[in-house]
Design a protein around this motif. Structure first.
Motif, PDB file in Angstrom:
ATOM      1  N   LEU A  87      21.827  90.917  50.436  1.00  0.00           N
ATOM      2  CA  LEU A  87      22.708  90.153  51.318  1.00  0.00           C
ATOM      3  C   LEU A  87      24.007  90.903  51.572  1.00  0.00           C
ATOM      4  N   PRO A  88      24.753  90.530  52.596  1.00  0.00           N
ATOM      5  CA  PRO A  88      26.077  91.124  52.800  1.00  0.00           C
ATOM      6  C   PRO A  88      26.933  90.976  51.546  1.00  0.00           C
ATOM      7  N   GLY A  89      27.497  92.089  51.122  1.00  0.00           N
ATOM      8  CA  GLY A  89      28.263  92.103  49.884  1.00  0.00           C
ATOM      9  C   GLY A  89      27.467  92.598  48.690  1.00  0.00           C
ATOM     10  N   HIS A  90      26.128  92.678  48.838  1.00  0.00           N
ATOM     11  CA  HIS A  90      25.276  93.164  47.759  1.00  0.00           C
ATOM     12  C   HIS A  90      24.996  94.664  47.881  1.00  0.00           C
ATOM     13  N   GLY A 167      33.840  82.695  41.505  1.00  0.00           N
ATOM     14  CA  GLY A 167      33.296  82.521  42.847  1.00  0.00           C
ATOM     15  C   GLY A 167      33.533  81.159  43.442  1.00  0.00           C
ATOM     16  N   GLY A 172      31.847  79.552  46.744  1.00  0.00           N
ATOM     17  CA  GLY A 172      30.590  79.909  46.095  1.00  0.00           C
ATOM     18  C   GLY A 172      30.502  79.256  44.732  1.00  0.00           C
ATOM     19  N   TRP A 175      25.941  81.045  42.943  1.00  0.00           N
ATOM     20  CA  TRP A 175      25.192  82.298  42.853  1.00  0.00           C
ATOM     21  C   TRP A 175      26.174  83.410  42.516  1.00  0.00           C
ATOM     22  N   ILE A 177      26.955  86.328  43.887  1.00  0.00           N
ATOM     23  CA  ILE A 177      27.796  86.733  45.019  1.00  0.00           C
ATOM     24  C   ILE A 177      27.311  85.973  46.257  1.00  0.00           C
ATOM     25  N   GLY A 178      28.207  85.233  46.893  1.00  0.00           N
ATOM     26  CA  GLY A 178      27.856  84.599  48.156  1.00  0.00           C
ATOM     27  C   GLY A 178      27.286  83.208  47.998  1.00  0.00           C
ATOM     28  N   MET A 179      26.717  82.715  49.092  1.00  0.00           N
ATOM     29  CA  MET A 179      26.301  81.322  49.214  1.00  0.00           C
ATOM     30  C   MET A 179      24.819  81.104  48.942  1.00  0.00           C
ATOM     31  N   LYS A 180      24.067  82.161  48.652  1.00  0.00           N
ATOM     32  CA  LYS A 180      22.664  81.997  48.300  1.00  0.00           C
ATOM     33  C   LYS A 180      22.237  83.151  47.397  1.00  0.00           C
TER      34      LYS A 180
END
Length: 316
Positions: A87-90, A167, A172, A175, A177-180
């Motif tokens: 994902l974005p940020g990963h 987070g 968040g 998870w 990092i992020g929303m999923k």
């Protein structure tokens, strides 16, 4: 019915690295075929495909063989991009975190688990791991170190707790990092899962001071995917024989050792299980190396390795 483009995972149930790939397959909701392999050598139906590489798991698609979880995860994302798990940020960060979870944290897990299992560990397993690592597999020494290793393991779990707590301010907190859930979560999941399979009481003790990590872990376990089709090692070899490696233009890119396409080289892990796999270079980049080789049983195959964690040398 398994075909030339089916994902085939060569693995065994209690392998923590295999669980990492099984989780990624569930998250991407991909169909796949399961080949159960021994957890120790010999592995007579795997070696023709890997050229001697013995670690678990190995992924096969037709006559392309993918070694090491880092390579497998990268290829799953490239060949089956939807749904996306990097994902974005990963990007990049997932590989850095994977290096930690597969290295420092995993070695701590090994000492705790096998120190606890002690005399219940079969002698043939100990001998196999000694041959693979080149050092004694001493469960008594692990047991003596276990109290200190438990402290170390819980301290690393608390990094996850801190991350989940931090987070929350960004919307968040469920998870890593992020929303999923994404690839970072896949890497982090492996060591708690390995603990739960072997020393569940210790994991529960650690979770008492890491409630957010426990909640995250339980939600990761709820992720469902497709039930795999079971096939035999013989069938997997037959699939490789009836397929051709995926066509790729031969190239090398910025090689520090000045390798060129077609050059005969050998590749091996840089930590343990250093069984050199020989072949001719198809592609060599800073991220991966692909070897072309011929085997009497599997016929023409391409074997894919990541560059990080693997050594490459000229042969002859």
């Amino acid at each position: 019915m398994a075909g030339q483009q089916s994902i085939i995972l060569h693995h065994y149930d209690r392998s923590p690295y295999s669980e990492k790939i099984r989780l990624a397959l569930r998250m991407k909701n991909l169909g796949w075929c399961s080949v159960d392999i021994p957890n120790i050598m010999p592995k007579p139906l795997l070696m023709p495909l890997t050229g001697g590489y013995r670690k678990t798991p190995v992924m096969q698609i037709g006559a392309d063989i993918y070694c090491d979880t880092a390579m497998i995860l990268r290829v799953l994302e490239e060949r089956f991009p939807m749904p996306q798990i990097e994902l974005p940020g990963h990007e990049g960060l997932s590989s850095m975190i994977g290096s930690w979870t597969d290295g420092k944290w995993f070695q701590t897990s090994v000492g705790i688990i096998f120190g606890a299992l002690g005399d219940h560990v079969p002698e043939e397993f100990k001998k196999d791991r000694e041959e693979m690592s080149g050092r004694p597999f001493d469960t008594k020494a692990m047991a003596a170190l276990a109290p200190m290793l438990r402290d170390q393991w819980r301290a690393q779990l608390h990094w996850i707790e801190e991350r989940l707590e931090g987070g929350q301010g960004a919307g968040g907190g469920q998870w890593i990092i992020g929303m999923k859930p994404g690839l970072v979560d896949v890497h982090v999941f492996m060591n708690p899962w390995f603990m739960e399979q072997n020393v569940p009481d210790f994991l529960e003790t650690c979770f008492k001071t890491a409630p957010r990590a426990k909640d995250w872990y339980e939600r990761m376990k709820e992720i469902e995917g497709q039930t795999p089709e079971t096939i035999t090692g013989e069938q997997a070899i037959e699939i490789a024989c009836n397929a051709a490696p995926r066509l790729k233009a031969a190239k090398t890119e910025g090689e520090l050792q000045e390798f060129v396409p077609g050059e005969h080289v050998a590749v091996a892990p840089d930590d343990y299980g250093r069984d050199w796999v020989e072949g001719e270079i198809v592609i060599a980049t800073p991220e991966r190396i692909i070897l072309h080789r011929h085997d009497e049983q599997a016929e023409t195959i391409n074997i894919h390795f990541p560059r990080t964690g693997f050594m490459v040398r000229r042969v002859g």
